[in-house]
Scaffold this motif. Structure first.
Motif, short mmCIF file in Angstrom:
data_model
loop_
_atom_site.label_atom_id
_atom_site.label_comp_id
_atom_site.label_asym_id
_atom_site.label_seq_id
_atom_site.Cartn_x
_atom_site.Cartn_y
_atom_site.Cartn_z
N MET A 140 0.86 -1.18 0.00
CA MET A 140 0.00 0.00 0.00
C MET A 140 0.90 1.24 0.00
SD MET A 140 -3.46 0.80 0.46
CE MET A 140 -4.02 -0.76 1.05
N LYS A 141 0.64 2.12 -0.91
CA LYS A 141 1.38 3.38 -0.99
C LYS A 141 0.56 4.47 -0.30
CE LYS A 141 3.50 6.60 -4.20
NZ LYS A 141 4.05 6.76 -5.53
N HIS A 142 1.18 5.21 0.61
CA HIS A 142 0.50 6.31 1.30
C HIS A 142 1.07 7.63 0.81
CE1 HIS A 142 -1.69 8.40 4.43
NE2 HIS A 142 -0.61 9.14 4.59
N ILE A 143 0.16 8.56 0.48
CA ILE A 143 0.54 9.89 0.03
C ILE A 143 -0.07 10.90 0.98
CG2 ILE A 143 0.31 11.59 -1.82
CD1 ILE A 143 -0.20 9.09 -3.70
N THR A 144 0.73 11.85 1.43
CA THR A 144 0.23 12.99 2.19
C THR A 144 0.53 14.23 1.36
OG1 THR A 144 0.56 11.92 4.32
CG2 THR A 144 0.42 14.32 4.32
N TYR A 145 -0.49 15.04 1.12
CA TYR A 145 -0.36 16.21 0.27
C TYR A 145 -0.93 17.42 0.99
CZ TYR A 145 -0.90 19.22 -3.85
OH TYR A 145 -0.83 20.25 -4.75
N ASP A 159 -4.37 6.57 0.08
CA ASP A 159 -3.78 5.23 0.09
C ASP A 159 -4.12 4.55 -1.22
OD1 ASP A 159 -2.64 5.30 2.70
OD2 ASP A 159 -4.63 4.93 3.55
N ILE A 160 -3.09 4.06 -1.91
CA ILE A 160 -3.25 3.38 -3.20
C ILE A 160 -2.69 1.98 -3.06
CG2 ILE A 160 -2.62 3.41 -5.64
CD1 ILE A 160 -2.56 6.45 -5.45
N ASP A 161 -3.49 0.99 -3.46
CA ASP A 161 -3.06 -0.40 -3.28
C ASP A 161 -2.05 -0.82 -4.34
OD1 ASP A 161 -4.45 -1.24 -5.58
OD2 ASP A 161 -6.16 -2.00 -4.44
N GLU A 162 -1.59 -2.05 -4.23
CA GLU A 162 -0.54 -2.57 -5.11
C GLU A 162 -1.00 -2.72 -6.55
OE1 GLU A 162 -2.95 -5.50 -3.04
OE2 GLU A 162 -1.54 -4.07 -2.22
N GLY A 213 -2.70 -0.27 -8.03
CA GLY A 213 -2.87 1.09 -8.52
C GLY A 213 -4.28 1.62 -8.35
N ILE A 214 -5.04 1.04 -7.43
CA ILE A 214 -6.42 1.46 -7.17
C ILE A 214 -6.46 2.26 -5.86
CG2 ILE A 214 -8.78 0.66 -6.72
CD1 ILE A 214 -7.78 0.06 -9.57
N ILE A 215 -7.21 3.34 -5.87
CA ILE A 215 -7.35 4.16 -4.66
C ILE A 215 -8.13 3.37 -3.62
CG2 ILE A 215 -8.33 6.27 -3.67
CD1 ILE A 215 -7.72 7.62 -6.39
N HIS A 216 -7.50 3.14 -2.51
CA HIS A 216 -8.10 2.37 -1.42
C HIS A 216 -8.83 3.29 -0.45
CE1 HIS A 216 -8.52 -0.87 1.45
NE2 HIS A 216 -8.03 -0.10 2.38
N ASP A 217 -8.23 4.46 -0.17
CA ASP A 217 -8.84 5.39 0.77
C ASP A 217 -8.31 6.80 0.51
OD1 ASP A 217 -10.56 6.02 2.89
OD2 ASP A 217 -8.93 5.95 4.34
N LYS A 249 -9.18 4.17 -10.35
CA LYS A 249 -7.80 4.38 -10.75
C LYS A 249 -7.53 5.88 -10.73
CE LYS A 249 -7.51 0.38 -13.75
NZ LYS A 249 -7.23 -0.10 -15.10
N PRO A 250 -6.31 6.29 -10.36
CA PRO A 250 -5.99 7.72 -10.34
C PRO A 250 -6.27 8.44 -11.65
CG PRO A 250 -4.30 6.51 -9.19
CD PRO A 250 -5.21 5.49 -9.83
N GLU A 251 -6.00 7.81 -12.79
CA GLU A 251 -6.24 8.49 -14.07
C GLU A 251 -7.73 8.76 -14.30
OE1 GLU A 251 -5.37 4.08 -15.13
OE2 GLU A 251 -4.51 5.58 -13.80
#
Length: 83
Positions: free
Chosen positions: A1-6, A19-22, A24-28, A50-52
């Motif tokens: 899981m990739k976490h981004i703080t912006y 949070d984006i899963d493995e 490439g789908i937005i999880h939360d 998906k982010p796109e």
């Protein structure tokens, strides 16, 4: 899981956590500050996307005369991460 703080610019919200899963789908997504009900709705709607696809729908949305919005700043966060 990739976490981004912006840290958004030009909006009432003060932070966006993504949070984006493995796959490439937005999880939360969660926003700190801003219009609570509207932002909870946005978070619910983009979960599972998906982010796109999020960027296609939300990029360029404005809030009043601010020149941006919380949905637009979500797109900026995704772009910053190369998503």
């Amino acid at each position: 899981m990739k976490h981004i703080t912006y840290i958004p610019v030009g909006t009432c919200s003060k932070r966006i956590d993504i949070d984006i899963d493995e796959n490439g789908i937005i999880h939360d997504v969660s926003f700190v500050g801003g219009c609570n009900g509207n932002l909870k709705g946005i978070c619910s709607l983009v979960r599972g996307m998906k982010p796109e696809d999020v960027k296609k729908r939300l990029d360029g949305i404005l809030c009043g005369s601010k020149g941006t919005s919380c949905p637009d700043q979500l797109c900026r966060a995704l772009e910053q991460e190369g998503l």
